[in-house]
Design a protein around this motif. Structure first.
Motif, mmCIF file in Angstrom:
data_model
loop_
_atom_site.group_PDB
_atom_site.id
_atom_site.type_symbol
_atom_site.label_atom_id
_atom_site.label_comp_id
_atom_site.label_asym_id
_atom_site.label_seq_id
_atom_site.Cartn_x
_atom_site.Cartn_y
_atom_site.Cartn_z
ATOM 1 N N SER A 174 0.822 -1.217 0.000
ATOM 2 C CA SER A 174 0.000 0.000 0.000
ATOM 3 C C SER A 174 0.853 1.262 0.000
ATOM 4 O O SER A 174 0.468 2.281 -0.580
ATOM 5 C CB SER A 174 -0.941 -0.004 1.205
ATOM 6 O OG SER A 174 -0.220 0.204 2.416
ATOM 7 N N LYS A 175 2.016 1.210 0.644
ATOM 8 C CA LYS A 175 2.893 2.373 0.674
ATOM 9 C C LYS A 175 3.549 2.619 -0.676
ATOM 10 O O LYS A 175 3.954 3.754 -0.986
ATOM 11 C CB LYS A 175 3.970 2.188 1.744
ATOM 12 C CG LYS A 175 3.424 2.159 3.173
ATOM 13 C CD LYS A 175 4.528 1.887 4.171
ATOM 14 C CE LYS A 175 5.553 3.000 4.200
ATOM 15 N NZ LYS A 175 6.582 2.785 5.242
ATOM 16 N N GLN A 176 3.677 1.568 -1.495
ATOM 17 C CA GLN A 176 4.320 1.699 -2.795
ATOM 18 C C GLN A 176 3.343 2.097 -3.901
ATOM 19 O O GLN A 176 3.769 2.562 -4.956
ATOM 20 C CB GLN A 176 4.992 0.375 -3.176
ATOM 21 C CG GLN A 176 6.038 -0.110 -2.193
ATOM 22 C CD GLN A 176 7.207 0.848 -2.068
ATOM 23 O OE1 GLN A 176 7.644 1.432 -3.055
ATOM 24 N NE2 GLN A 176 7.718 1.016 -0.858
ATOM 25 N N LEU A 177 2.051 1.910 -3.669
ATOM 26 C CA LEU A 177 1.074 2.189 -4.713
ATOM 27 C C LEU A 177 0.870 3.684 -4.897
ATOM 28 O O LEU A 177 0.918 4.451 -3.938
ATOM 29 C CB LEU A 177 -0.266 1.531 -4.371
ATOM 30 C CG LEU A 177 -0.299 0.003 -4.408
ATOM 31 C CD1 LEU A 177 -1.653 -0.503 -3.950
ATOM 32 C CD2 LEU A 177 -0.009 -0.497 -5.817
ATOM 33 N N PRO A 178 0.616 4.120 -6.134
ATOM 34 C CA PRO A 178 0.369 5.550 -6.375
ATOM 35 C C PRO A 178 -1.009 5.948 -5.887
ATOM 36 O O PRO A 178 -1.932 5.125 -5.820
ATOM 37 C CB PRO A 178 0.473 5.651 -7.898
ATOM 38 C CG PRO A 178 0.088 4.291 -8.390
ATOM 39 C CD PRO A 178 0.597 3.325 -7.369
ATOM 40 N N SER A 179 -1.163 7.216 -5.547
ATOM 41 C CA SER A 179 -2.466 7.733 -5.146
ATOM 42 C C SER A 179 -3.287 8.041 -6.388
ATOM 43 O O SER A 179 -2.741 8.222 -7.492
ATOM 44 C CB SER A 179 -2.302 9.000 -4.302
ATOM 45 O OG SER A 179 -1.732 10.036 -5.083
ATOM 46 N N ILE A 180 -4.599 8.122 -6.229
ATOM 47 C CA ILE A 180 -5.464 8.375 -7.382
ATOM 48 C C ILE A 180 -5.307 9.799 -7.890
ATOM 49 O O ILE A 180 -5.728 10.116 -9.012
ATOM 50 C CB ILE A 180 -6.939 8.087 -7.026
ATOM 51 C CG1 ILE A 180 -7.384 8.937 -5.835
ATOM 52 C CG2 ILE A 180 -7.143 6.616 -6.759
ATOM 53 C CD1 ILE A 180 -8.854 8.768 -5.501
ATOM 54 N N GLU A 181 -4.709 10.691 -7.071
ATOM 55 C CA GLU A 181 -4.481 12.068 -7.510
ATOM 56 C C GLU A 181 -3.194 12.220 -8.307
ATOM 57 O O GLU A 181 -2.936 13.281 -8.874
ATOM 58 C CB GLU A 181 -4.438 13.014 -6.303
ATOM 59 C CG GLU A 181 -5.754 13.165 -5.563
ATOM 60 C CD GLU A 181 -5.969 12.045 -4.557
ATOM 61 O OE1 GLU A 181 -4.981 11.298 -4.307
ATOM 62 O OE2 GLU A 181 -7.095 11.913 -4.053
ATOM 63 N N GLN A 182 -2.399 11.168 -8.365
ATOM 64 C CA GLN A 182 -1.108 11.267 -9.045
ATOM 65 C C GLN A 182 -1.306 11.457 -10.544
ATOM 66 O O GLN A 182 -2.229 10.920 -11.144
ATOM 67 C CB GLN A 182 -0.292 10.002 -8.792
ATOM 68 C CG GLN A 182 1.100 10.014 -9.409
ATOM 69 C CD GLN A 182 1.915 8.816 -8.970
ATOM 70 O OE1 GLN A 182 1.833 8.391 -7.825
ATOM 71 N NE2 GLN A 182 2.690 8.265 -9.889
#
Length: 295
Positions: free
Chosen positions: A113-121
């Motif tokens: 989860s820490k490695q995944l991009p945010s949806i705002e990226q």
């Protein structure tokens, strides 16, 4: 016939392996599940995805566990004191093992989860052949990523009619293969997924689209249709959807669930010495009564 701890452990191991294979085959629409779905559609012009997946899992995963029920397991009071003590030790060891597994999975989900991009990226600009989708690792590494693709949409798309139980209706989903505009013979690594109001095929070329890499497989019948059209689809082709998917939140929910499971396992493990002592005391008293009666 009395089942031994080794035979029970082997049956559980086979059960886990078969369950993992069934999950992989169903999730990625490959292997035995893909064969069964294609056979149903080719012979009967209809297929039953849910029933097929459940039946496949029952056959593959539950049959190995039949060894646990074929043999008669003795009641605890029929075991000797030493046999019961050994059995209780194995139960405690099993609790400790599953606690470690659950804790490791929770940590893994949180780390992912820490490695995944945010949806705002911002979207990552890529070409259709930039990222290969022939291995599971390459695909899972890019799930939930927002991408912008510039390429050619293959003229013939495929529409799949699906029952959306949560929506209470039948929906049509259109799968549009995208590949490099300068290499018409290249493998298809990206497939655009759209909601559709029509079952008619459409032409979309060229295409510039922005979407999210979904943890979703190209369905078996869509893959078969592409093959019939002469397209070579990558084994783990990326499916790109328009709706944002918050992978961070999903994996953190999974982390919370696994932590809760770990907590229950920890409480059971901490309670096991008292439980085992009670069982052994009851066994000793039971054997004492038996000796008194026989005497």
């Amino acid at each position: 016939m009395q089942s031994t701890p080794a035979s029970r452990a082997l049956a559980v191991l086979v059960f886990l392996i078969m369950s993992a294979y069934s999950a992989w085959s169903w999730f990625f629409q490959l292997g035995l599940y893909g064969i069964l779905i294609r056979a149903q559609f080719n012979f009967f012009a209809v297929h039953y995805p849910v029933i097929t997946a459940i039946a496949m899992w029952i056959v593959l995963a539950l049959v190995p566990l039949s060894t646990l029920f074929k043999s008669q397991r003795k009641h605890e009071f029929q075991l000797s004191y030493d046999q019961l003590a050994q059995q209780l030790k194995l139960r405690s060891a099993a609790l400790a093992f599953w606690l470690l597994v659950s804790g490791a999975l929770a940590y893994g989900c949180y780390a992912i989860s820490k490695q995944l991009p945010s949806i705002e990226q911002a979207a990552i600009s890529i070409k259709p052949d930039t990222i290969q989708a022939d291995s599971l690792l390459s695909v899972s590494r890019n799930w939930f990523t927002k991408v912008s693709i510039d390429g050619d949409a293959v003229p013939n798309s495929r529409v799949l009619e699906e029952d959306a139980l949560h929506e209470g209706t039948t929906v049509f989903r259109r799968y549009i293969p995208i590949r490099d505009a300068h290499n018409s013979q290249s493998h298809v690594h990206f497939v655009e997924l759209l909601r559709s109001d029509s079952v008619q095929r459409i032409n979309r070329a060229p295409v510039e689209m922005t979407g999210y890499v979904l943890p979703r497989a190209v369905p078996v019948l869509v893959r078969q249709s592409f093959t019939q059209d002469g397209l070579v689809l990558a084994k783990y082709a990326f499916v790109i959807g328009q709706n944002p998917v918050d992978g961070r939140t999903l994996f953190r929910i999974a982390t919370a669930i696994l932590l809760l499971v770990s907590l229950f396992l920890l409480l059971a493990l901490l309670q096991s010495p008292f439980h085992n002592r009670h069982k052994l005391q009851a066994q000793r008293a039971h054997q004492g009564r038996e000796q008194h009666v026989d005497w």
